[in-house]
Design a protein around this motif. Structure first.
Motif, PDB file in Angstrom:
ATOM      1  N   ILE A   1       0.830  -1.219   0.000  1.00 50.59           N
ATOM      2  CA  ILE A   1       0.000   0.000   0.000  1.00 50.59           C
ATOM      3  C   ILE A   1       0.867   1.275   0.000  1.00 50.59           C
ATOM      4  N   PRO A   2       1.034   1.896  -1.163  1.00 47.22           N
ATOM      5  CA  PRO A   2       1.812   3.142  -1.187  1.00 47.22           C
ATOM      6  C   PRO A   2       0.936   4.326  -0.763  1.00 47.22           C
ATOM      7  N   LEU A   3       1.551   5.308  -0.145  1.00 51.73           N
ATOM      8  CA  LEU A   3       0.762   6.471   0.279  1.00 51.73           C
ATOM      9  C   LEU A   3       1.607   7.727   0.274  1.00 51.73           C
ATOM     10  N   TYR A   4       0.935   8.820   0.024  1.00 50.01           N
ATOM     11  CA  TYR A   4       1.624  10.112   0.027  1.00 50.01           C
ATOM     12  C   TYR A   4       0.677  11.161   0.605  1.00 50.01           C
ATOM     13  N   ASN A   5       1.074  11.771   1.706  1.00 48.56           N
ATOM     14  CA  ASN A   5       0.257  12.791   2.389  1.00 48.56           C
ATOM     15  C   ASN A   5      -1.184  12.339   2.601  1.00 48.56           C
ATOM     16  N   GLU A   6      -1.347  11.222   3.259  1.00 45.34           N
ATOM     17  CA  GLU A   6      -2.695  10.668   3.440  1.00 45.34           C
ATOM     18  C   GLU A   6      -3.150  10.757   4.891  1.00 45.34           C
ATOM     19  N   GLU A   7      -2.731  11.800   5.638  1.00 49.03           N
ATOM     20  CA  GLU A   7      -3.038  11.840   7.071  1.00 49.03           C
ATOM     21  C   GLU A   7      -4.534  11.821   7.382  1.00 49.03           C
TER      22      GLU A   7
ATOM     23  N   ARG B   1      -7.448  14.624  -0.676  1.00 50.27           N
ATOM     24  CA  ARG B   1      -7.605  14.907  -2.109  1.00 50.27           C
ATOM     25  C   ARG B   1      -6.728  13.977  -2.915  1.00 50.27           C
ATOM     26  N   SER B   2      -6.967  13.894  -4.226  1.00 43.71           N
ATOM     27  CA  SER B   2      -6.137  13.060  -5.082  1.00 43.71           C
ATOM     28  C   SER B   2      -4.699  13.578  -5.034  1.00 43.71           C
ATOM     29  N   LYS B   3      -3.734  12.650  -4.985  1.00 42.45           N
ATOM     30  CA  LYS B   3      -2.326  13.054  -4.950  1.00 42.45           C
ATOM     31  C   LYS B   3      -1.734  13.014  -6.353  1.00 42.45           C
ATOM     32  N   TYR B   4      -2.582  12.677  -7.319  1.00 44.91           N
ATOM     33  CA  TYR B   4      -2.122  12.697  -8.709  1.00 44.91           C
ATOM     34  C   TYR B   4      -2.410  14.071  -9.295  1.00 44.91           C
TER      35      TYR B   4
ATOM     36  N   ALA C   1       0.420  17.493 -13.355  1.00 51.53           N
ATOM     37  CA  ALA C   1       1.799  17.235 -13.807  1.00 51.53           C
ATOM     38  C   ALA C   1       2.134  15.757 -13.657  1.00 51.53           C
ATOM     39  N   LYS C   2       1.713  15.144 -12.527  1.00 51.83           N
ATOM     40  CA  LYS C   2       2.017  13.724 -12.301  1.00 51.83           C
ATOM     41  C   LYS C   2       1.276  12.850 -13.305  1.00 51.83           C
ATOM     42  N   MET C   3       0.027  13.237 -13.635  1.00 55.28           N
ATOM     43  CA  MET C   3      -0.745  12.458 -14.603  1.00 55.28           C
ATOM     44  C   MET C   3      -0.114  12.535 -15.994  1.00 55.28           C
TER      45      MET C   3
ATOM     46  N   PHE D   1     -12.640  15.979 -16.219  1.00 56.37           N
ATOM     47  CA  PHE D   1     -11.327  16.098 -16.866  1.00 56.37           C
ATOM     48  C   PHE D   1     -10.572  14.759 -16.821  1.00 56.37           C
ATOM     49  N   LYS D   2     -10.627  14.105 -15.652  1.00 53.18           N
ATOM     50  CA  LYS D   2      -9.909  12.831 -15.504  1.00 53.18           C
ATOM     51  C   LYS D   2     -10.484  11.778 -16.447  1.00 53.18           C
ATOM     52  N   LYS D   3     -11.824  11.780 -16.563  1.00 55.61           N
ATOM     53  CA  LYS D   3     -12.486  10.828 -17.453  1.00 55.61           C
ATOM     54  C   LYS D   3     -12.021  11.054 -18.891  1.00 55.61           C
TER      55      LYS D   3
ATOM     56  N   ASP E   1       5.574   4.785   2.676  1.00 49.05           N
ATOM     57  CA  ASP E   1       5.373   6.227   2.772  1.00 49.05           C
ATOM     58  C   ASP E   1       6.277   6.900   1.736  1.00 49.05           C
ATOM     59  N   ASP E   2       5.629   7.436   0.703  1.00 50.82           N
ATOM     60  CA  ASP E   2       6.374   7.999  -0.424  1.00 50.82           C
ATOM     61  C   ASP E   2       6.788   9.450  -0.130  1.00 50.82           C
ATOM     62  N   GLY E   3       7.595   9.622   0.909  1.00 55.11           N
ATOM     63  CA  GLY E   3       8.112  10.953   1.249  1.00 55.11           C
ATOM     64  C   GLY E   3       7.029  11.940   1.656  1.00 55.11           C
TER      65      GLY E   3
ATOM     66  N   ASP F   1      -4.406   0.971  -3.539  1.00 55.39           N
ATOM     67  CA  ASP F   1      -4.236   2.350  -3.063  1.00 55.39           C
ATOM     68  C   ASP F   1      -4.657   2.451  -1.602  1.00 55.39           C
ATOM     69  N   CYS F   2      -4.127   3.500  -0.976  1.00 58.17           N
ATOM     70  CA  CYS F   2      -4.385   3.666   0.450  1.00 58.17           C
ATOM     71  C   CYS F   2      -5.709   4.379   0.734  1.00 58.17           C
ATOM     72  N   ASP F   3      -6.294   5.005  -0.295  1.00 62.26           N
ATOM     73  CA  ASP F   3      -7.442   5.897  -0.036  1.00 62.26           C
ATOM     74  C   ASP F   3      -8.793   5.199   0.007  1.00 62.26           C
ATOM     75  N   LEU F   4      -8.797   3.881  -0.009  1.00 60.60           N
ATOM     76  CA  LEU F   4     -10.016   3.056   0.112  1.00 60.60           C
ATOM     77  C   LEU F   4     -11.003   3.258  -1.036  1.00 60.60           C
TER      78      LEU F   4
HETATM   79  N1  UDP Z   1       0.591   8.157  -4.165  1.00 57.93           N
HETATM   80  C1  UDP Z   1       1.937   7.957  -3.882  1.00 57.93           C
HETATM   81  N2  UDP Z   1       2.841   8.876  -4.363  1.00 57.93           N
HETATM   82  C2  UDP Z   1       2.483   9.958  -5.109  1.00 57.93           C
HETATM   83  C3  UDP Z   1       1.113  10.116  -5.430  1.00 57.93           C
HETATM   84  C4  UDP Z   1       0.197   9.193  -4.951  1.00 57.93           C
HETATM   85  O1  UDP Z   1       2.307   6.997  -3.218  1.00 57.93           O
HETATM   86  O2  UDP Z   1       3.352  10.733  -5.493  1.00 57.93           O
HETATM   87  C5  UDP Z   1      -0.392   7.187  -3.641  1.00 57.93           C
HETATM   88  C6  UDP Z   1      -1.620   7.798  -2.969  1.00 57.93           C
HETATM   89  O3  UDP Z   1      -1.394   8.086  -1.596  1.00 57.93           O
HETATM   90  C7  UDP Z   1      -2.665   6.707  -3.173  1.00 57.93           C
HETATM   91  C8  UDP Z   1      -2.278   6.119  -4.520  1.00 57.93           C
HETATM   92  O4  UDP Z   1      -0.919   6.490  -4.762  1.00 57.93           O
HETATM   93  O5  UDP Z   1      -2.563   5.697  -2.181  1.00 57.93           O
HETATM   94  C9  UDP Z   1      -3.155   6.645  -5.654  1.00 57.93           C
HETATM   95  O6  UDP Z   1      -3.150   8.059  -5.632  1.00 57.93           O
HETATM   96  P1  UDP Z   1      -4.491   8.944  -5.687  1.00 57.93           P
HETATM   97  O7  UDP Z   1      -5.569   8.303  -4.901  1.00 57.93           O
HETATM   98  O8  UDP Z   1      -4.135  10.329  -5.278  1.00 57.93           O
HETATM   99  O9  UDP Z   1      -4.801   8.875  -7.249  1.00 57.93           O
HETATM  100  P2  UDP Z   1      -6.229   8.879  -7.950  1.00 57.93           P
HETATM  101  O10 UDP Z   1      -7.051   7.805  -7.290  1.00 57.93           O
HETATM  102  O11 UDP Z   1      -6.781  10.226  -7.737  1.00 57.93           O
HETATM  103  O12 UDP Z   1      -5.900   8.557  -9.376  1.00 57.93           O
END
Ligand code: UDP
Ligand code: MG
Length: 346
Positions: free
Chosen positions: A22-28, A223-226, A229-231, A151-153, A61-63, A114-117
Motif C-alpha cells: 500500500i503506497p501512500l503520500y500525504n494521506e493523514e 484529495r487526489s495526490k495525482y 503534472a504527475k498524470m 477532466f480525468k475521465k 510512505d512515499d516521502g 491504493d491507500c485511499d479506500l
Molecule cells: N501516491 C503515492 N505517491 C504519489 C502520489 C500518490 O504513493 O506521489 C499514492 C496515494 O497516496 C494513493 C495512490 O498512490 O494511495 C493513488 O493516488 P491517488 O488516490 O491520489 O490517485 P487517484 O485515485 O486520484 O488517481
C-alpha cells in the motif's frame, strides 16, 4: 535469473502467504481508517483460512510531508505490518515498486492497492481465488469511471485511445490494483529500466493471468495526490516506454510535407514559366513558414522526450531509496546512505 531445481510447491497455492502493498503520500486524513480496515481485512482472510497466518501488510510512505509517517508509527503494533519510509517523494509507480521489491521471496503473492479506500477491498478474495487456480498475475480493472471528475475521465479516455493507436499493449482501466505471484515479482525484478510504467511492464512478463472487475468509490477523505503534472508524466512515460510510433509519425509527417512542398514548388515554376499571373501573396509565404516552424518544434520536443529518457536510463539512478523501516515497534534507520538491503533486517 535463478532457476528452481525442484518443482514449484503447489501447497503455496492452498494457503498462500499474502503481502498487501500500500503506497501512500500525504494521506493523514484517511490513513488511520485505512490501517484499521486493511488490518481487519487481513485478519478476516486469516480466520477464514484463505491466507496463511504470517501474511502481512507493507505500507510505503512515499516521502509524505504531513503526519502520515507518525500515524504509521502510532498504529504499527503488530508483527504483521511493516512500513517503509522513502527518502523523498518518488511518485506512486516507484513507491509501489519499492514495496514489490521488498516482498520478493518474503511472500507467495502480493496484492497492491491504493491507500485511499477507493478500490473495493473485498475483491481481494476473488484475486486469491485466481491465484489458487494457478494464475500468476491478476489485473484489477475498474468497472466504470463514475467516481472520476470530467477532466480525468476525458484525459484517461484520450490516453487509452492514443495507446491503442500507437499499438501499445495495455489493459484499459487497469490501475495498480493487482496480484503478482512471487514468481511474477521475481520476473518483474529483471526489468531494469529507471522510467517505470508498471501497468505496461506487467503485461510484458507473460505468465498465466486473469482479470477481476471492481467498483471504484469516490474518495471519502483527502484529495487526489495525482496532480495534473504527475498524470501527464505518467501518460508520457507510458507512451514513450512502449512505443517509438511518435518518432515514426514525425518521419512520415516530414516526408509528406517535403513531398507537398516539392509538388508546390514545381507548380510555382510552371506558373512562372507558362503564365503571367500575379506574384504569390503574403499568405502563401507566411502560412507555410509558421506551419513548418510548429511541426519542427513539435518534432524536436518528441525527439527530446526520447533523448531525455535515454539520458536518465544511462545514469541508472536508484528509483527509490528506503530511509527507514518500521517493523513491530522497531525502527531501522538507513546508514551510510547506501541502498538498504532487506536481508539485513530480518
Ligand atoms: N501516491 C503515492 N505517491 C504519489 C502520489 C500518490 O504513493 O506521489 C499514492 C496515494 O497516496 C494513493 C495512490 O498512490 O494511495 C493513488 O493516488 P491517488 O488516490 O491520489 O490517485 P487517484 O485515485 O486520484 O488517481
Ligand atoms: Mg485515489
Amino acid at each position: 535469473m535463478k532457476f528452481a531445481t525442484t518443482p514449484p510447491l503447489e501447497s503455496v497455492r492452498i494457503l498462500p502467504k499474502l503481502a498487501l502493498i500500500i503506497p501512500l503520500y500525504n494521506e493523514e486524513e484517511i490513513l488511520a481508517k485505512s490501517i484499521n480496515l486493511f488490518c481487519t481485512k487481513l485478519d478476516r482472510l486469516k480466520q477464514k483460512n484463505i491466507i496463511s497466518l504470517d501474511s502481512f501488510i507493507v505500507f510505503i510512505d512515499d516521502g509524505s510531508l504531513d503526519s502520515s509517517f507518525d500515524i504509521l508509527q502510532n498504529h504499527i503494533n503488530s508483527n504483521n505490518i511493516v512500513a517503509l519510509a522513502l527518502s523523498k517523494n518518488v511518485g506512486h509507480q516507484n513507491a509501489l515498486l519499492a514495496g514489490l521489491q521488498y516482498v520478493i521471496d518474503k511472500c507467495d503473492c502480493a496484492i497492491s492497492i491504493d491507500c485511499d479506500l477507493q478500490q473495493d477491498i473485498d475483491k481481494i478474495d476473488e484475486f486469491l481465488v485466481y491465484f489458487k487456480n494457478g494464475c500468476d498475475i491478476v489485473f484489477g480493472v475498474r468497472k466504470d469511471r463514475f467516481s472520476d471528475g470530467l477532466f480525468k475521465k476525458w484525459s484517461s479516455n484520450l490516453f487509452y485511445k492514443m495507446m491503442e493507436i500507437l499499438g501499445v499493449k495495455i489493459i484499459k482501466n487497469h490501475a495498480d490494483y493487482r496480484l503478482l505471484s512471487n514468481k511474477a515479482l521475481g520476473f518483474l525484478g529483471e526489468f531494469k529500466e529507471v522510467n517505470l510504467f508498471l501497468r505496461g511492464i506487467v503485461l510484458e512478463i507473460g505468465l498465466k493471468s486473469a482479470i477481476v472487475y471492481f467498483d471504484v468509490k469516490k474518495r471519502e477523505l483527502g484529495r487526489s495526490k495525482y496532480s495534473l503534472a504527475k498524470m501527464m508524466s505518467l501518460a508520457t512515460n507510458g507512451i514513450t516506454s512502449f512505443s517509438i510510433a511518435p518518432l515514426r509519425i514525425i518521419f512520415v509527417l516530414g516526408f509528406l510535407i517535403a513531398l507537398a512542398s516539392g509538388i508546390f514548388g514545381i507548380y510555382g515554376i510552371c506558373i512562372a514559366i507558362f503564365s503571367d499571373s500575379a506574384v504569390p501573396g503574403w499568405a502563401s509565404v507566411v502560412v507555410p513558414v509558421y506551419f513548418l516552424g510548429g511541426i519542427e518544434m513539435l518534432s524536436l520536443g518528441i525527439i527530446g522526450e526520447y533523448l531525455g529518457k535515454v539520458y536518465k536510463e544511462s545514469k541508472a539512478r536508484p528509483r527509490y531509496l528506503i530511509d527507514k523501516i518500521l517493523i513491530s515497534n522497531k525502527i531501522y534507520f538507513q546508514k551510510n546512505g547506501a541502498k538498504l538491503k532487506s536481508k539485513n533486517l530480518k
